[in-house]
Design a protein around this motif. Structure first.
Motif, PDB file in Angstrom:
ATOM      1  N   ALA A   1      -9.526 -28.601   0.687  1.00  0.00           N
ATOM      2  CA  ALA A   1      -8.608 -29.400  -0.264  1.00  0.00           C
ATOM      3  C   ALA A   1      -8.862 -29.044  -1.629  1.00  0.00           C
ATOM      4  CB  ALA A   1      -8.908 -30.952   0.121  1.00  0.00           C
ATOM      5  N   MET A   2     -10.163 -28.679  -1.996  1.00  0.00           N
ATOM      6  CA  MET A   2     -10.707 -28.696  -3.389  1.00  0.00           C
ATOM      7  C   MET A   2     -10.276 -27.004  -3.756  1.00  0.00           C
ATOM      8  SD  MET A   2     -13.925 -29.187  -5.260  1.00  0.00           S
ATOM      9  CE  MET A   2     -14.292 -30.906  -4.271  1.00  0.00           C
ATOM     10  N   LEU A   3     -10.469 -26.072  -3.142  1.00  0.00           N
ATOM     11  CA  LEU A   3     -10.414 -24.755  -3.423  1.00  0.00           C
ATOM     12  C   LEU A   3      -9.409 -23.894  -2.480  1.00  0.00           C
ATOM     13  CD1 LEU A   3     -14.005 -23.938  -4.433  1.00  0.00           C
ATOM     14  CD2 LEU A   3     -12.185 -24.184  -5.870  1.00  0.00           C
ATOM     15  N   PRO A   4      -8.315 -24.374  -2.399  1.00  0.00           N
ATOM     16  CA  PRO A   4      -7.262 -23.692  -1.707  1.00  0.00           C
ATOM     17  C   PRO A   4      -7.109 -22.013  -2.217  1.00  0.00           C
ATOM     18  CG  PRO A   4      -5.813 -25.053  -2.951  1.00  0.00           C
ATOM     19  CD  PRO A   4      -7.457 -25.405  -3.075  1.00  0.00           C
ATOM     20  N   ARG A   5      -7.453 -21.871  -3.563  1.00  0.00           N
ATOM     21  CA  ARG A   5      -7.319 -20.494  -4.039  1.00  0.00           C
ATOM     22  C   ARG A   5      -8.772 -20.271  -4.631  1.00  0.00           C
ATOM     23  NH1 ARG A   5      -1.543 -21.134  -7.534  1.00  0.00           N
ATOM     24  NH2 ARG A   5      -0.320 -22.048  -5.770  1.00  0.00           N
ATOM     25  N   PRO A   6      -9.624 -19.582  -4.034  1.00  0.00           N
ATOM     26  CA  PRO A   6     -10.771 -19.301  -4.546  1.00  0.00           C
ATOM     27  C   PRO A   6     -10.861 -18.382  -5.794  1.00  0.00           C
ATOM     28  CG  PRO A   6     -10.941 -18.582  -2.297  1.00  0.00           C
ATOM     29  CD  PRO A   6      -9.805 -19.206  -2.611  1.00  0.00           C
ATOM     30  N   TYR A   7      -9.857 -17.571  -5.758  1.00  0.00           N
ATOM     31  CA  TYR A   7      -9.433 -16.553  -6.960  1.00  0.00           C
ATOM     32  C   TYR A   7      -8.728 -17.106  -8.063  1.00  0.00           C
ATOM     33  CZ  TYR A   7     -11.493 -12.299  -4.342  1.00  0.00           C
ATOM     34  OH  TYR A   7     -12.325 -11.697  -3.781  1.00  0.00           O
ATOM     35  N   ASP A   8      -8.761 -18.555  -8.009  1.00  0.00           N
ATOM     36  CA  ASP A   8      -7.992 -19.350  -9.047  1.00  0.00           C
ATOM     37  C   ASP A   8      -8.768 -20.484  -9.084  1.00  0.00           C
ATOM     38  OD1 ASP A   8      -6.663 -20.517 -11.158  1.00  0.00           O
ATOM     39  OD2 ASP A   8      -4.603 -20.615  -9.735  1.00  0.00           O
ATOM     40  N   LEU A   9     -10.166 -20.347  -9.491  1.00  0.00           N
ATOM     41  CA  LEU A   9     -11.142 -21.589  -9.482  1.00  0.00           C
ATOM     42  C   LEU A   9     -10.559 -23.049  -9.881  1.00  0.00           C
ATOM     43  CD1 LEU A   9     -14.076 -22.088  -8.495  1.00  0.00           C
ATOM     44  CD2 LEU A   9     -14.724 -21.873 -10.956  1.00  0.00           C
ATOM     45  N   THR A  10      -9.794 -22.916 -11.011  1.00  0.00           N
ATOM     46  CA  THR A  10      -9.372 -24.272 -11.514  1.00  0.00           C
ATOM     47  C   THR A  10      -8.034 -24.565 -11.294  1.00  0.00           C
ATOM     48  OG1 THR A  10      -9.046 -23.054 -13.431  1.00  0.00           O
ATOM     49  CG2 THR A  10     -11.288 -24.133 -13.371  1.00  0.00           C
ATOM     50  N   HIS A  11      -7.473 -24.072 -10.287  1.00  0.00           N
ATOM     51  CA  HIS A  11      -6.164 -24.441  -9.700  1.00  0.00           C
ATOM     52  C   HIS A  11      -6.016 -25.833  -9.766  1.00  0.00           C
ATOM     53  CE1 HIS A  11      -2.319 -24.428  -7.724  1.00  0.00           C
ATOM     54  NE2 HIS A  11      -2.908 -25.201  -6.632  1.00  0.00           N
ATOM     55  N   ASN A  12      -7.012 -26.534  -8.877  1.00  0.00           N
ATOM     56  CA  ASN A  12      -7.247 -27.930  -8.567  1.00  0.00           C
ATOM     57  C   ASN A  12      -8.161 -28.590  -9.566  1.00  0.00           C
ATOM     58  OD1 ASN A  12      -6.795 -30.533  -7.278  1.00  0.00           O
ATOM     59  ND2 ASN A  12      -7.811 -29.904  -5.431  1.00  0.00           N
ATOM     60  N   ARG A  13      -7.664 -28.486 -10.787  1.00  0.00           N
ATOM     61  CA  ARG A  13      -8.787 -28.658 -11.756  1.00  0.00           C
ATOM     62  C   ARG A  13      -9.669 -29.978 -11.815  1.00  0.00           C
ATOM     63  NH1 ARG A  13      -9.456 -25.592 -16.511  1.00  0.00           N
ATOM     64  NH2 ARG A  13     -10.705 -26.566 -18.250  1.00  0.00           N
ATOM     65  N   ALA A  14      -8.752 -30.957 -11.469  1.00  0.00           N
ATOM     66  CA  ALA A  14      -9.492 -32.409 -11.524  1.00  0.00           C
ATOM     67  C   ALA A  14     -10.797 -32.406 -10.547  1.00  0.00           C
ATOM     68  CB  ALA A  14      -8.450 -33.327 -11.393  1.00  0.00           C
ATOM     69  N   ALA A  15     -10.456 -32.076  -9.564  1.00  0.00           N
ATOM     70  CA  ALA A  15     -11.386 -32.246  -8.211  1.00  0.00           C
ATOM     71  C   ALA A  15     -12.500 -31.030  -8.344  1.00  0.00           C
ATOM     72  CB  ALA A  15     -10.735 -32.025  -6.798  1.00  0.00           C
ATOM     73  N   VAL A  16     -12.134 -29.698  -9.027  1.00  0.00           N
ATOM     74  CA  VAL A  16     -12.915 -28.905  -9.207  1.00  0.00           C
ATOM     75  C   VAL A  16     -13.918 -29.093 -10.368  1.00  0.00           C
ATOM     76  CG1 VAL A  16     -13.178 -26.500 -10.411  1.00  0.00           C
ATOM     77  CG2 VAL A  16     -11.830 -27.084  -8.332  1.00  0.00           C
ATOM     78  N   LEU A  17     -13.595 -29.856 -11.361  1.00  0.00           N
ATOM     79  CA  LEU A  17     -14.620 -30.292 -12.565  1.00  0.00           C
ATOM     80  C   LEU A  17     -15.627 -31.508 -12.082  1.00  0.00           C
ATOM     81  CD1 LEU A  17     -12.294 -30.052 -15.484  1.00  0.00           C
ATOM     82  CD2 LEU A  17     -13.967 -28.398 -14.476  1.00  0.00           C
ATOM     83  N   GLN A  18     -14.916 -32.317 -11.143  1.00  0.00           N
ATOM     84  CA  GLN A  18     -15.930 -33.191 -10.689  1.00  0.00           C
ATOM     85  C   GLN A  18     -16.847 -32.754  -9.849  1.00  0.00           C
ATOM     86  OE1 GLN A  18     -13.349 -36.270  -8.302  1.00  0.00           O
ATOM     87  NE2 GLN A  18     -15.473 -37.618  -7.964  1.00  0.00           N
TER      88      GLN A  18
END
Length: 398
Positions: free
Chosen positions: A88-105
């Motif tokens: 859910a958090m990293l559906p695109r691991p070659y676009d790390l911050t695609h799901n930015r809010a969850a990634v930064l958390q």
């Protein structure tokens, strides 16, 4: 700057056996290096310990647990539990911050802190902590939880593929064979042992000056200098503050990779423990009367790779009675052109610095394998970063 090509890959021999002192393993989930492997027809070989007949883990109290089918299922379930949020958090691991809010958390949590929130068995907990420590080449507390999820999702969110991608397939003829094929095909001019002092973007050109006072005028520059050493070069305009801060702090890759020649046949084994000086060891090759073992150690754990008896004591935690006749390693942490092993990010680094990493400045472009998307910190990450920067330079120069 070095007297050889290859950066943190380094093919050599150890008492007649080919080894890799730096980056070693490749996999078909790594698109950039795999494309080159296929292009130049370089065969891959199995690492015996990656498909070991004998797997064992040492718990903190010293008890050795053999990892049979039931135990392997248990640790695999534990690992998938640890990484449950990845899809859910990293559906695109070659676009790390695609799901930015969850990634930064997730970036604000260390890998170890997340592990300690989970209700797992002792076996699962020790295995997961050990595996993370191997990925970071340091203690699990030194890497962010987000980084672990990145590895997992790059391997398709599947634990066996992750293990294959990181420890199983090596190149026949070594990484040097692939390097020579790429360099020979490109027809590039190489200037070895030419240490760069400064890089200045003069507007219509870039001026590179070496420590010997040589001046090289270029239309553009692609810098592949590692994260930990880039601050040793004077850039004009200056590098972003975050790049300097992380170079000063250094990425957490600071452990040791070593090869041990042990007497007799130790079989195809793999052994793990985050609580021992040697946190991971496995069979690299089985000879007629010896076993070549590749092993890793966290920093500051009292294991001296220059001391064969120290290494032998560490191996005996896994293989009682093992006799080590010789050891070889390379001190990447003291090498002035690396100052560390492979790179992962510390907790909070994506939030604070990610947008500053790899940002081009005029005619100066950055392609360190320590940054960028996907498998950064690996051979694949280095090739990928270079390809992306080359495309940008081609666009600039027409």
């Amino acid at each position: 700057a070095r007297n050889r090509l290859g950066g943190r890959t380094f093919s050599t021999e150890f008492e007649g056996d080919p080894i890799e002192l730096g980056g070693t393993w490749v996999h078909n989930t790594q698109p950039f290096v795999w494309a080159e492997v296929q292009r130049y027809g370089v065969p891959v070989m199995e690492t015996p310990g990656a498909v070991a007949e004998d797997m064992r883990l040492v718990l903190p109290e010293g008890r050795v647990v053999q990892l049979g089918a039931a135990e392997l299922e248990e640790v695999a379930i534990g690992w998938q539990t640890y990484c449950m949020a990845g899809r859910a958090m990293l559906p695109r691991p070659y676009d790390l911050t695609h799901n930015r809010a969850a990634v930064l958390q997730a970036d604000q949590v260390s890998a170890l802190d997340h592990l300690q929130t989970l209700e797992l068995s002792p076996l699962q907990t020790v295995f997961i902590e050990t595996l993370i420590s191997v990925f970071v080449n340091n203690h699990a507390r030194e890497m962010s939880y987000l980084e672990v999820l990145r590895f997992q999702m790059l391997a398709g969110d599947y634990f066996p593929t992750l293990m294959d991608a990181t420890t199983r397939f090596k190149l026949e003829g070594g990484t040097g064979r692939l390097l020579r094929a790429i360099a020979g095909d490109g027809g590039v001019e190489s200037r070895l042992s030419s240490v760069v002092k400064s890089i200045e973007d003069a507007g219509d050109k870039v001026v590179v000056t070496t420590v010997r006072g040589e001046v090289i005028n270029c239309d553009a520059v692609i810098s592949t200098v590692p994260m930990n050493t880039i601050a040793n070069i004077a850039f004009q305009p200056p590098l972003p503050r975050g790049v300097i801060e992380t170079a000063t702090a250094r990425h957490p890759g600071a452990g040791t990779k070593m090869y041990l020649r042990a007497r007799g046949d130790l079989g195809d084994f793999a052994a793990f423990s985050a609580h021992l000086p040697m946190n991971y060891a496995m069979t690299y090759k089985r000879g007629e009367d010896y076993t070549l073992v590749v092993a890793f150690a966290n920093p500051d754990e009292g294991l001296d790779p220059y001391d064969e008896l120290s290494v032998q004591r560490a191996l005996r935690h896994y293989i009682p009675g093992a006799e080590v006749s010789s050891v070889m390693h390379y001190d990447w942490n003291s090498d002035p052109y690396s100052l560390g092993t492979w790179a992962t990010y510390r907790t909070g680094w994506v939030s604070r610095y990610y947008d500053q990493f790899q940002a081009e400045q005029g005619r100066v472009f950055f392609a360190s394998g320590d940054h960028g998307e996907g498998w950064r910190g690996t051979i694949d990450g280095a090739i990928g970063a270079g390809a992306i920067a080359a495309r940008k330079v081609s666009g600039l120069l027409g």
